[in-house]
Design an enzyme around this catalytic site. Structure first.
Site, mmCIF file in Angstrom:
data_model
loop_
_atom_site.group_PDB
_atom_site.id
_atom_site.type_symbol
_atom_site.label_atom_id
_atom_site.label_comp_id
_atom_site.label_asym_id
_atom_site.label_seq_id
_atom_site.Cartn_x
_atom_site.Cartn_y
_atom_site.Cartn_z
ATOM 1 N N ASP A 1 3.268 -4.209 8.197
ATOM 2 C CA ASP A 1 1.734 -3.514 8.046
ATOM 3 C C ASP A 1 0.535 -4.655 8.076
ATOM 4 O O ASP A 1 0.255 -5.286 7.221
ATOM 5 C CB ASP A 1 1.671 -2.779 6.604
ATOM 6 C CG ASP A 1 0.306 -2.197 6.240
ATOM 7 O OD1 ASP A 1 -0.571 -2.459 7.334
ATOM 8 O OD2 ASP A 1 0.150 -1.651 5.313
ATOM 9 N N GLN B 1 -4.762 -4.874 7.168
ATOM 10 C CA GLN B 1 -5.771 -5.878 6.384
ATOM 11 C C GLN B 1 -5.989 -7.312 7.263
ATOM 12 O O GLN B 1 -6.618 -8.242 6.862
ATOM 13 C CB GLN B 1 -5.300 -6.139 5.216
ATOM 14 C CG GLN B 1 -5.426 -5.025 4.256
ATOM 15 C CD GLN B 1 -6.588 -3.992 4.304
ATOM 16 O OE1 GLN B 1 -7.690 -4.686 4.743
ATOM 17 N NE2 GLN B 1 -6.621 -2.877 3.641
ATOM 18 N N CYS C 1 -4.858 2.411 -3.771
ATOM 19 C CA CYS C 1 -3.380 3.018 -3.252
ATOM 20 C C CYS C 1 -2.245 1.885 -3.182
ATOM 21 O O CYS C 1 -1.383 1.753 -2.490
ATOM 22 C CB CYS C 1 -3.619 3.052 -1.809
ATOM 23 S SG CYS C 1 -4.858 4.581 -1.337
ATOM 24 N N HIS D 1 1.015 -1.191 0.085
ATOM 25 C CA HIS D 1 -0.227 -0.035 -0.185
ATOM 26 C C HIS D 1 0.765 1.090 -0.040
ATOM 27 O O HIS D 1 2.123 1.175 0.420
ATOM 28 C CB HIS D 1 -1.025 -0.068 1.296
ATOM 29 C CG HIS D 1 -2.015 0.986 1.258
ATOM 30 N ND1 HIS D 1 -1.808 2.323 1.728
ATOM 31 C CD2 HIS D 1 -3.348 1.018 1.270
ATOM 32 C CE1 HIS D 1 -2.687 3.000 1.714
ATOM 33 N NE2 HIS D 1 -3.823 2.185 1.272
ATOM 34 N N LYS E 1 -10.612 -0.545 10.116
ATOM 35 C CA LYS E 1 -10.818 -1.637 9.528
ATOM 36 C C LYS E 1 -11.160 -2.932 10.335
ATOM 37 O O LYS E 1 -11.197 -3.984 9.819
ATOM 38 C CB LYS E 1 -9.468 -1.850 8.743
ATOM 39 C CG LYS E 1 -9.164 -0.600 7.662
ATOM 40 C CD LYS E 1 -7.880 -1.254 6.725
ATOM 41 C CE LYS E 1 -7.182 -0.117 6.308
ATOM 42 N NZ LYS E 1 -8.047 0.529 5.074
#
Lengths: 405, 120
Positions: free
Chosen positions: A196, A199, A362, A118, A222
């Site tokens: 990261d 998600q 993104c 991302h 999220k």
């Protein structure tokens, strides 16, 4: 088993729009009543600042705020609350971390990231590299999302940082972080690894210590929580060496005209009044996920994504291009209907009360790499059902008919 | 909500008018919308302050293609002054559909191209 009918009752968005098919949880998830109530409860009954007042409602807001920190610590298996920094979102968590790492990097040092990242885990590193004369290396992926076979050759003694996602927001792949980190640390044990988890953390059980990473970042919004709240977790001994990101209130111990002594962790990185209501409500989001069971949620969303993947292939054959692997490993499926622009697809789905994302999500470097201008992304979460899969497939058949494909 | 994919839009998107290159062009421009990957190349032939011919190529969604097709049809034979007065409302009128703020950007890219060309 996930009982979608029961779960939907907890999400007020479906109250007046029972047939709404929300397939954009990768952008932001829907929010359950308990989260919304907790926000409202704070503003209605104890909207005091934290760490300041000695009066009752400030004591309460401080206590609730810190309770979320403790729960986050447990949720990701951190070793102490000092390691949990509240930020605005994943992007801010990464920027805070990049800023902190900046001082210890020198011209010629290497930073490694992945082409599928991302922008928020790509651009900050790229910009830092340009500013400081660092070497910015990028691991390639193929169209199934597999890293280039010889990716380890990019890791050297000069590599200082590796930044990667846990779950890719386009490919939907679940990176084998534990193994990757083992492989990296074998080549160079001093590399700092940032993951990261934006998600992942809302459906994959995360144990930051078992993964072996040095920093892990994610957003509350999220994973059923409010917008405006993110988390940076990093090992305490690493955080101790990083300079503050912002200066101001809440992050100091003492100030004189000549000198400032900063507060201890984690407050040193939380300058200014934070999103108190959001952090407090975030606790309800985690409790909700734990109540339903992360494993069940994960299995449910993967089953839906796999069903959708199979039906896309069976129904559209050569007219569809699906990004990522045949075996789905998350609730994310990005695709294109050949000859129809992604925005047109998304717009027609919208007319059928289906929300998907269209664009490059993104992740422009990845779309360029795969030679795709824009894709449609459907992402499934705990409030989606197999009926939702059938609804979107029916709507896509309509799209194809409209454009005579 | 009525569909924005009316027959007229789909037809223009499927077989856009004035699609191609213009060897006799006096001005040309390439514009893109990096957010959605749309690209338009527009070429005009201007004689005596009149757009005597106009063509475009590019890639984009149905809305942007239909918009370019209808706009180039409209512009052909018109005085530059008249074309300078075109705005958002004119494009919506040409397309005959209501567009939300995000899709309006797709529809307006051809107009932006035309206006840059005639201001040159």
């Amino acid at each position: 088993m996930i009982d979608v009918i029961e779960i939907k009752k907890d999400f007020p968005i479906f109250k007046d729009n029972a047939d709404f098919v929300y397939l954009d949880s990768t952008a932001t998830s829907l929010k359950p009543s308990s989260v919304i109530r907790a926000m409202s409860e704070y503003y209605s009954h104890y909207s005091a600042n934290i760490f300041r007042g000695v009066y009752d409602i400030s004591e309460r807001s401080t206590k609730e705020y810190e309770e979320t920190r403790s729960l986050v610590k447990e949720f990701i298996h951190a070793s102490s609350e000092a390691e949990i920094i509240f930020t605005r979102n994943t992007t801010e968590s990464i920027n805070l971390f990049v800023n902190g790492m900046s001082d210890r990097l020198q011209r010629g040092d290497e930073i490694v990231t992945v082409i599928s990242e991302h922008h928020s885990n790509f651009v900050p590193w790229q910009q830092l590299a340009q500013k400081k004369g660092l070497i910015f290396k990028i691991i390639d992926v193929d169209k199934t999302g597999t890293w280039q076979e010889d990716w380890q050759s990019l890791i050297t003694k000069k590599t200082k940082v590796l930044a990667t996602s846990h779950v890719s927001n386009v490919l939907g792949t679940l990176n084998p972080i534990r193994q990757i980190i083992k492989d990296i640390k074998k080549i160079n044990p001093d590399i700092v690894i940032l993951v990261d988890g934006a998600q992942a953390v809302g459906s994959v059980s995360v144990d930051v210590q078992a993964l072996g990473c040095d920093a892990y970042v994610f957003s509350a919004h999220k994973m059923l929580g409010p917008t405006g709240v993110g988390v940076l977790w990093a090992k305490e001994e690493l955080l101790d060496t990083l300079p503050p990101y912002q200066f101001g209130g809440e992050m100091i111990r003492s100030v004189t005209p000549q000198k400032t002594v900063f507060a201890n962790l984690p407050h040193r990185f939380e300058a200014g009044t934070p999103h108190i209501a959001g952090v407090i409500a975030f606790k309800q989001a985690i409790l909700y996920l734990q109540g339903k069971g992360l494993k069940k949620i994960y299995d449910h969303e993967v089953a839906l994504a796999q069903d959708f993947y199979n039906k896309l292939n069976n129904t559209f054959g050569k007219d569809v291009t699906i990004i990522g692997p045949a075996q789905r490993a998350s609730g994310i499926v990005a695709f294109t209907i050949n000859g129809v622009h992604a925005h047109d697809v998304a717009q027609i789905l919208n007319e059928d009360n289906i929300a998907v994302r269209a664009g490059h999500h993104c992740a422009m470097p990845l779309h360029d790499r795969l030679g795709v201008e824009a894709s449609v992304r459907a992402s499934f979460y705990l409030y989606n059902s197999f009926d939702d899969v059938d609804t979107i497939v029916r709507s896509l058949i309509k799209v194809r008919k409209m454009f005579n494909k | 909500m009525a569909s924005i994919y009316q027959e007229i839009i789909l037809q223009h998107a499927e077989s856009p008018h004035n699609f191609g290159r213009l060897p006799s062009s006096t001005n040309k421009i390439v514009l893109d919308n990096p957010l959605c990957g749309d690209v338009i190349q527009m070429e005009v032939e201007i004689r005596g302050k009149i757009v005597t011919d106009i063509k475009f190529t590019g890639k984009g969604c149905a809305i942007s293609k239909a918009s370019a097709s209808l706009l180039t049809d409209f512009a052909k034979g018109k005085k530059i002054d008249e074309l300078r007065a075109l705005d958002k409302t004119s494009i919506i009128k040409l397309l005959g559909v209501e567009l939300g703020p995000n899709r309006l950007k797709c529809a307006l890219l051809p107009l932006e191209a035309l206006q840059k060309l005639i201001h040159k």
